[in-house]
Scaffold this motif. Structure first.
Motif, PDB file in Angstrom:
ATOM      1  N   ASP A 140     -22.959  31.533 -26.076  1.00  0.00           N
ATOM      2  CA  ASP A 140     -23.168  30.004 -27.761  1.00  0.00           C
ATOM      3  C   ASP A 140     -24.570  30.763 -27.362  1.00  0.00           C
ATOM      4  N   ARG A 170     -18.940  26.220 -17.140  1.00  0.00           N
ATOM      5  CA  ARG A 170     -18.489  25.463 -18.471  1.00  0.00           C
ATOM      6  C   ARG A 170     -18.922  23.839 -17.743  1.00  0.00           C
ATOM      7  N   ASN A 196     -21.982  22.508 -24.332  1.00  0.00           N
ATOM      8  CA  ASN A 196     -21.748  24.333 -24.252  1.00  0.00           C
ATOM      9  C   ASN A 196     -22.989  24.681 -24.973  1.00  0.00           C
ATOM     10  N   ASN A 197     -23.823  24.788 -24.837  1.00  0.00           N
ATOM     11  CA  ASN A 197     -25.702  25.198 -24.899  1.00  0.00           C
ATOM     12  C   ASN A 197     -25.528  26.058 -24.777  1.00  0.00           C
ATOM     13  N   CYS A 198     -27.010  26.790 -25.681  1.00  0.00           N
ATOM     14  CA  CYS A 198     -27.215  28.563 -25.416  1.00  0.00           C
ATOM     15  C   CYS A 198     -27.566  28.509 -23.207  1.00  0.00           C
TER      16      CYS A 198
END
Length: 714
Positions: free
Chosen positions: A103, A189, A193-195
């Motif tokens: 991501d 996961r 869903n971020n960096c």
């Protein structure tokens, strides 16, 4: 005698004054002649080198130097890691890239592999760090049976203000296993869903760095590697003495050399380490005035024009006073040493949670009268001062010794490596929990000693090895188990777990049921061991939320996804043990097909394809009553259901197993053991083990496999 002693002291002092010390030779070099020994502000000692190939010992030690930085190129030809600050004996600091999730934009997502090189990630100087909200990251190395990871939680405001910049809010950290050369990172996961980022970093650097301010702008972080040249150079005793060397070992057991105190130079280059010219080195100059220091023919001395006779008179006159002072000093030393020893014991007792345990022992609310506080002297005598010949086994967090108490009881004494002071209350609670367990199929914790530097835990001694050894290390020491014995062992394990889940004063989840944690006594009765990660829960609780930890092959998939451990997670692990008893197969095996490497998957697929009797162990397949085998196989299948709610409870499992026993009564047949000793044995295979902790049980088995576990915070 006193006069002779005085004269000897006087003679010694005169001789010391009259003799001269060895001199320092020319300033020792650290690089090969004609090679560059510095790049910027970093010294480059051989076996490292800059320039032609003969300036360094092997390609792994090549240093490429630019005007502003030095680039280390022994690992990947594509990745150039900066050498950071210094190269020390056995250690080198480098800057390693940060690994990011898919991501992240313009960030690396490739792991690191330095296998085949003389470098290892230092386990005691580095930490594994994960940054990012709701980030569940696991780290795996060369060992497929070990999983290490941590999870961040940005919804817990208490973690945000907890002491430390990496307390669990947006950042978490954990320790690194020994001997790691491969760093693969798996980002699991989650709801966001971020960096996300993960990396290894030097512990000392982490303690001084605020990861919340400038982390997004970094590409590299400092990491400490351990290095050795033992594959290229080994010095014999004469070389070590001639070169004035000492040696030590890295954490993974590789030897490296360094100069003795008072010498400088490079131990890997001739003539080796050289004596220091202390007249030229003010830090080591022993004369009050540097002008008084003379260096004559390679030796140094202080030039004080005093008569030897005058010095002799002074020495003799003062020797009597010295003797008296020595006697007084010796007496005071004994008194102070004894007093300090008592103070130190009190300090260790308090630091290891002894006051908290005493408070619990004196409380009427806890039925812990059977928990005993041993003193250090008693356990030292029991183990012959912790003699190496008494060692039963070693784990990542401690060593287990065999001992005999003053009343003649044989016990297993665990000497912990360390205890986290932040988890003292949890540590003491675990001791109290285990001391209350009273079941014939559970290894008993007899007591502990907290007045030593690290805690000592005293367990019931179980003499006949682990179930894992009988199933997977078939030889004369571990004979084959018959079907009747396997069924009885399964029933005993189920009874113990049913007791822990339902009959104990507080329900207890074991959290690491596996065949290597099942011990067998002299009558081959099962004993559930290793409660290092066990948790007691309130009666109205249905689960505990913990960091993900466990052993591949036994780990409940539902727990791995949710981080919520329930009693049904123990049921899943027990189901894997049942399948081991049926098939004689290991929980994870690379010899099976890709889809069947996990034993539980392999077993369920075989049932679905009606191939059960093709995968059974020899001792099981020859059973006359096939209905018994099918009943146990179906029970194992229900235990392995992916939905925990559809698995039976341990009480239901125990009742079903006892029902099978009632239909076909089982009695221990030790003559069968003697019969199967001569049957053909399979070759012995190795199995990896999990990291260990203080709270664990042990066995007197000669195997290298020791059931060890790790305590994690709730």
């Amino acid at each position: 005698m006193a006069v002779q002693l005085v004269l000897r002291i006087a003679f010694f002092l005169l001789l010391t004054y009259g003799l001269v010390n060895e001199a320092a030779a020319a300033s020792p070099t650290i690089a090969k002649p004609g090679c560059i020994d510095r790049c910027g502000n970093v010294s480059i000692p051989y076996p490292f080198g800059i320039g032609p190939a003969d300036c360094y010992m092997a390609n792994w030690f090549e240093i490429v130097c630019n005007d502003t930085m030095s680039l280390l190129k022994p690992f990947y030809p594509v990745l150039a890691w900066r050498c950071w600050k210094s190269i020390l004996p056995g250690l080198i600091r480098v800057k390693m890239p940060i690994i990011s999730s898919s991501d992240c934009i313009n960030k690396s997502s490739v792991g690191v592999n330095i296998s085949g090189t003389p470098y290892f990630f230092s386990s005691y100087r580095n930490k594994f760090v994960s940054v990012g909200c709701d980030n569940l990251v696991t780290m795996t190395g060369l060992d497929p049976m070990v999983v290490v990871g941590c999870k961040t939680d940005c919804n817990n405001q208490e973690l945000k203000y907890k002491r430390g910049t990496c307390s669990g809010f947006n950042c978490c950290q954990t320790t690194v296993s020994y001997g790691i050369q491969v760093l693969n990172v798996t980002f699991v996961r989650t709801s966001r869903n971020n960096c996300k980022h993960a990396f290894l970093a030097e512990t000392q650097w982490l303690n001084k760095t605020d990861l919340s301010n400038h982390f997004l702008y970094w590409d590299y972080v400092p990491v400490v590697l351990e290095w050795t040249v033992s594959n290229f150079t080994v010095f014999d005793f004469n070389e070590i003495r001639a070169r004035h060397l000492d040696w030590d070992y890295t954490s993974y057991g590789a030897k490296y050399y360094y100069c003795r105190y008072g010498y400088e130079g490079n131990p890997y280059l001739l003539p080796g380490c050289q004596d220091i010219n202390e007249c030229e080195d003010q830090k080591r100059n022993r004369c009050p005035d540097k002008a008084d220091c003379e260096n004559t023919e390679g030796s140094y001395t202080c030039n004080r024009r005093k008569s030897r006779l005058k010095i002799a008179i002074i020495v003799i006159c003062t020797s009597f006073g010295v003797l008296f002072l020595l006697f007084i000093t010796w007496w005071l030393y004994k008194v102070i040493k004894k007093r300090n020893k008592i103070k130190l014991k009190k300090k260790f007792f308090k630091r290891n949670g002894g006051l908290l345990l005493q408070q619990q022992l004196s409380s009427n609310e806890n039925n812990v009268q059977k928990a005993k506080l041993f003193n250090s002297k008693e356990l030292e005598n029991a183990t012959d001062r912790f003699n190496e010949n008494r060692i039963l086994g070693k784990g990542g967090q401690g060593t287990v010794y065999k001992g005999m108490l003053i009343d003649g009881r044989i016990v297993a004494i665990k000497k912990c490596n360390t205890v986290d002071e932040g988890n003292l209350e949890q540590f003491i609670n675990e001791i109290i929990i285990l001391s209350q367990i009273n079941h014939r199929n559970v290894v008993k914790l007899l007591g502990c000693c907290l007045e030593t530097e690290v805690p000592l835990l005293v367990y019931e001694f179980i003499s006949n090895g682990t179930l894992f050894q009988y199933l997977h290390e078939k030889n004369e020491d571990f004979p084959l188990l018959t079907w009747n014995m396997r069924l009885r062992i399964a029933t005993e394990i189920a009874g113990a777990l049913s007791y822990l889940h339902s009959a104990a004063s507080l329900p207890i989840y074991h959290r690491d049921i596996k065949s290597s944690n099942i011990l067998l006594d002299d009558k081959y009765r099962a004993k559930v061991a290793d409660f290092g990660t066990s948790r007691s829960v309130a009666i109205d609780q249905t689960h505990v939320t913990t960091l993900v930890y466990g052993t591949f092959g036994y780990l409940d998939p539902e727990y791995f996804q949710t981080s919520q451990f329930t009693e049904k997670s123990d049921v899943y692990s027990f189901g894997v043990v049942l399948v081991e008893l049926l098939t004689g197969e290991k929980p994870v095996s690379l010899t099976r097909s890709q889809e069947g490497r996990n034993l539980s998957t392999y077993f369920v697929l075989s049932l679905k394809e009606n191939r059960l009797f093709d995968i059974l162990d020899t001792q099981v397949s020859k059973v006359g009553n096939k209905d018994e085998v099918m009943a146990i196989a179906n029970l194992a299948k229900r235990c392995l259901h992916l939905n925990g709610k559809k698995r039976p409870t341990m009480t239901e499992i125990m009742m079903e197993l006892e029902g099978v026993q009632k239909v076909s009564p089982i009695q221990p047949n030790f003559e069968e053991l003697e019969y199967v000793r001569n049957e053909e044995m399979e070759p012995r295979n190795e199995i990896s083990i999990s990291k260990s902790s203080c709270l664990e049980s042990s066995t007197a088995s000669s195997s290298d496999v020791l059931p060890l576990l790790s305590i994690k915070s709730i």
